[in-house]
Design an enzyme around this catalytic site. Structure first.
Site, mmCIF file in Angstrom:
data_model
loop_
_atom_site.group_PDB
_atom_site.id
_atom_site.type_symbol
_atom_site.label_atom_id
_atom_site.label_comp_id
_atom_site.label_asym_id
_atom_site.label_seq_id
_atom_site.Cartn_x
_atom_site.Cartn_y
_atom_site.Cartn_z
ATOM 1 N N LYS A 55 0.761 -1.270 0.156
ATOM 2 C CA LYS A 55 0.174 0.098 0.069
ATOM 3 C C LYS A 55 0.936 1.211 -0.031
ATOM 4 O O LYS A 55 0.449 2.043 -0.227
ATOM 5 C CB LYS A 55 -0.856 0.026 1.293
ATOM 6 C CG LYS A 55 -1.721 -1.146 1.473
ATOM 7 C CD LYS A 55 -2.361 -1.119 2.717
ATOM 8 C CE LYS A 55 -3.193 -2.415 2.921
ATOM 9 N NZ LYS A 55 -3.234 -2.692 4.501
ATOM 10 N N GLY A 56 1.938 0.957 0.243
ATOM 11 C CA GLY A 56 3.106 2.258 0.468
ATOM 12 C C GLY A 56 3.143 3.182 -0.508
ATOM 13 O O GLY A 56 3.421 4.246 -0.372
ATOM 14 N N GLU A 111 7.443 2.342 -6.452
ATOM 15 C CA GLU A 111 7.502 1.790 -5.001
ATOM 16 C C GLU A 111 7.718 3.044 -4.011
ATOM 17 O O GLU A 111 7.949 4.014 -4.584
ATOM 18 C CB GLU A 111 8.697 1.191 -4.881
ATOM 19 C CG GLU A 111 8.399 -0.435 -4.696
ATOM 20 C CD GLU A 111 7.837 -0.637 -3.246
ATOM 21 O OE1 GLU A 111 6.975 0.022 -2.693
ATOM 22 O OE2 GLU A 111 8.155 -1.826 -2.639
ATOM 23 N N ASP A 112 7.454 2.901 -2.720
ATOM 24 C CA ASP A 112 7.733 3.981 -1.711
ATOM 25 C C ASP A 112 8.995 4.046 -1.391
ATOM 26 O O ASP A 112 9.495 5.126 -1.580
ATOM 27 C CB ASP A 112 6.683 3.759 -0.668
ATOM 28 C CG ASP A 112 6.826 2.332 0.272
ATOM 29 O OD1 ASP A 112 7.677 1.529 -0.576
ATOM 30 O OD2 ASP A 112 6.464 2.117 1.142
ATOM 31 N N ASP A 115 14.741 -0.406 0.102
ATOM 32 C CA ASP A 115 15.630 -0.443 1.375
ATOM 33 C C ASP A 115 16.592 -1.488 1.095
ATOM 34 O O ASP A 115 17.431 -1.263 0.495
ATOM 35 C CB ASP A 115 14.432 -0.718 2.456
ATOM 36 C CG ASP A 115 15.195 -0.849 3.794
ATOM 37 O OD1 ASP A 115 15.984 -0.229 4.028
ATOM 38 O OD2 ASP A 115 14.781 -1.485 4.994
ATOM 39 N N ARG A 177 0.379 6.427 7.563
ATOM 40 C CA ARG A 177 0.656 6.556 6.054
ATOM 41 C C ARG A 177 0.034 7.927 5.609
ATOM 42 O O ARG A 177 0.495 8.487 4.419
ATOM 43 C CB ARG A 177 -0.269 5.649 5.223
ATOM 44 C CG ARG A 177 0.403 4.196 5.341
ATOM 45 C CD ARG A 177 -0.435 3.240 4.441
ATOM 46 N NE ARG A 177 -0.315 1.855 4.809
ATOM 47 C CZ ARG A 177 0.692 1.104 4.723
ATOM 48 N NH1 ARG A 177 1.736 1.394 3.888
ATOM 49 N NH2 ARG A 177 0.838 -0.117 4.838
#
Ligand code: IMP
Length: 186
Positions: A55-56, A111-112, A115, A177
């Protein structure tokens, strides 16, 4: 018109601001303009599908597509990754697949954050098997200090230090969020 609600933040320990809403908005507009310029000459040859990773990426995607001056399609892919709360293991499962085929279409995966890189590495490989006309990656954030998989980010918002960040789509235990800026626990 009704006034906007006042800005909010966690209480009693508010998140410190790493990237303000204004700075995010300006950068997202730039990325949208860049995507528009690169795909405008190619839109006749194939449709462009912007694929958000649930959901990011939702907030970033919603703002980004409004700065793309082309008739793009929007779709979403849902994933769960196994690992502890703050680090993915590389084992990724698709929990919600794309609603339509993407073969022969230009795909921009959104994408958020990258990482460790495991999640996007898996998704890019998975999507590539579906024979898109082209495949590129947009990520709002990149944390290079933790990267384990080499990933080429075609459209990057910001490189950030090794901190756990929240807001503008990113969560802590599914919350925050909707914080309008990128924050961190200070
Ligand atoms: P990766 O597979 O390690 O690259 O992790 C990617 C996913 O982990 C992202 O899509 C986020 O959902 C989550 N993630 C990684 N870092 C953060 C962070 O600092 N804040 C919130 N979520 C994060």
């Amino acid at each position: 018109m009704a006034a906007l609600p006042p800005a909010w933040n966690r209480s009693p320990q508010p998140f410190a601001e790493l990237i303000s809403a204004g700075v995010i908005a300006a950068r997202v507009a730039e990325l949208g303009a860049q995507i528009t310029a690169e795909y405008r000459p190619r839109i006749e040859e194939a449709e462009v599908v912007v694929v958000g990773v649930l959901k990011g990426s939702v907030i970033f995607l919603a703002d980004l597509v409004r700065h793309i001056g082309l008739p793009v399609l929007i779709d979403f892919i849902g994933i769960s990754s196994y690992g502890d709360a703050t680090s993915s293991s590389g084992v990724v499962q698709i929990t919600q697949d794309l609603s339509r085929p993407i073969d022969g279409r230009h795909v921009v995966l959104v994408e958020d954050i990258v990482d460790t890189g495991h999640t996007v590495h898996y998704l890019l490989e998975n999507i590539a098997t579906r024979r898109p006309a082209s495949l590129k990656l947009a990520s709002l954030l990149h944390k290079p200090a933790r990267q384990q998989r080499a990933v080429k980010i075609d459209y990057l918002g910001f490189t950030i230090p090794d901190r756990f960040v929240v807001g503008y789509g990113l969560d802590v235990a599914q919350k925050y969020r909707n914080l309008p800026f990128i924050g961190y626990e200070s």
